[in-house]
Design an enzyme around this catalytic site. Structure first.
Site, short mmCIF file in Angstrom:
data_model
loop_
_atom_site.label_atom_id
_atom_site.label_comp_id
_atom_site.label_asym_id
_atom_site.label_seq_id
_atom_site.Cartn_x
_atom_site.Cartn_y
_atom_site.Cartn_z
N SER A 25 -3.26 -7.42 3.37
CA SER A 25 -3.40 -7.21 4.81
C SER A 25 -3.85 -8.49 5.49
CB SER A 25 -4.41 -6.10 5.10
OG SER A 25 -3.98 -4.89 4.55
N ARG A 42 -2.15 -5.96 -8.19
CA ARG A 42 -1.10 -6.94 -7.89
C ARG A 42 -1.01 -8.02 -8.96
NH1 ARG A 42 -3.56 -7.90 -2.05
NH2 ARG A 42 -5.34 -7.86 -3.44
N LYS A 49 -17.57 -5.12 8.52
CA LYS A 49 -16.26 -5.78 8.44
C LYS A 49 -15.62 -5.76 9.81
CE LYS A 49 -13.20 -5.85 4.42
NZ LYS A 49 -12.50 -5.05 3.43
N HIS A 92 0.84 -1.21 0.00
CA HIS A 92 0.00 0.00 0.00
C HIS A 92 0.87 1.25 0.00
CE1 HIS A 92 -3.09 -2.52 2.47
NE2 HIS A 92 -3.61 -2.35 1.26
O1 PNS Z 1 -8.85 -2.54 1.04
P1 PNS Z 1 -10.16 -2.96 0.45
O2 PNS Z 1 -11.10 -3.49 1.53
O3 PNS Z 1 -10.01 -3.91 -0.70
O4 PNS Z 1 -10.83 -1.61 -0.13
C1 PNS Z 1 -12.06 -1.65 -0.84
C2 PNS Z 1 -12.63 -0.24 -0.99
C3 PNS Z 1 -12.81 0.40 0.38
C4 PNS Z 1 -11.67 0.60 -1.80
C5 PNS Z 1 -13.97 -0.36 -1.74
O5 PNS Z 1 -14.75 -1.33 -1.14
C6 PNS Z 1 -14.72 0.96 -1.76
O6 PNS Z 1 -14.43 1.81 -2.58
N1 PNS Z 1 -15.71 1.10 -0.84
C7 PNS Z 1 -16.45 2.30 -0.66
C8 PNS Z 1 -17.94 2.05 -0.94
C9 PNS Z 1 -18.24 2.23 -2.40
O7 PNS Z 1 -18.03 3.28 -2.99
N2 PNS Z 1 -18.73 1.13 -3.02
C10 PNS Z 1 -19.04 1.11 -4.42
C11 PNS Z 1 -17.79 0.81 -5.23
S1 PNS Z 1 -18.14 0.93 -6.97
#
Ligand code: PNS
Length: 160
Positions: A131, A94, A41, A17
């Site tokens: 993570s 990745r 979560k 990250h």
């Molecule tokens: O580290 P992660 O858990 O893979 O991150 C995922 C994250 C937080 C980037 C993604 O779930 C997100 O953008 N969530 C915010 C809610 C949202 O906008 N959802 C619609 C996505 S199109």
């Protein structure tokens, strides 16, 4: 001002990250790291802890990045972008396995608010890193030094 967001759960932030955040900070005037609050979560670290760890890791990074801010984010990422005057989302890729879901989210975010997503290739050194894998290895006493910032390593050792 060109501003980008690096979104994620960061539970906890890894060197993968951090590499993306620092590289993005060289391309934009400001990078805002959006730390997701998702009540569904179960996280090891609270949102405040996750934000503190990112701030310290960025501060300690040898490449130095003074244009990185860290903020909590709940709800839709595009709403976060709108309220912070952010035009771009930066994500690390990745492997091909990341691509399908990332593409779907990128297209949805463009559809919702015209926000663009830029993908950066993850440093191959960290291509296998996540993570959740770090937490699992650390939980069973495995060595994750070099994979997470030192501040995170210390916190993981205390917590697990
Ligand atoms: O580290 P992660 O858990 O893979 O991150 C995922 C994250 C937080 C980037 C993604 O779930 C997100 O953008 N969530 C915010 C809610 C949202 O906008 N959802 C619609 C996505 S199109």
């Amino acid at each position: 001002m060109r501003r980008a967001v690096c979104p994620g759960s960061f539970d906890p932030v890894t060197n993968g990250h951090l590499d993306i955040i620092v590289r993005a900070s060289k391309l934009f005037d400001e990078v805002v790291v959006a730390v997701g609050i998702n009540k569904n979560k179960n996280t090891l670290f609270t949102v405040d802890e996750r934000m503190d760890l990112i701030r310290q890791a960025v501060r300690d990074h040898p490449a130095g990045a003074t244009n990185v801010a860290v903020e909590p984010s709940h709800g839709l990422l595009v709403d976060f972008c709108r309220s912070h005057g952010i035009q771009s989302i930066v994500k690390g890729l990745r492997a091909v396995s990341d691509f399908d879901y990332e593409l779907q989210m990128a297209q949805m975010n463009t559809r919702l608010a015209g926000v663009e997503t830029l993908f950066m290739s993850t440093n191959p050194q960290y291509a296998f890193l996540s993570s959740s894998l770090v937490k699992e290895v650390a939980k069973y006493g495995g060595d994750v030094s070099g994979l997470v910032p030192d501040v995170v390593l210390k916190q993981l050792r205390e917590r697990l």
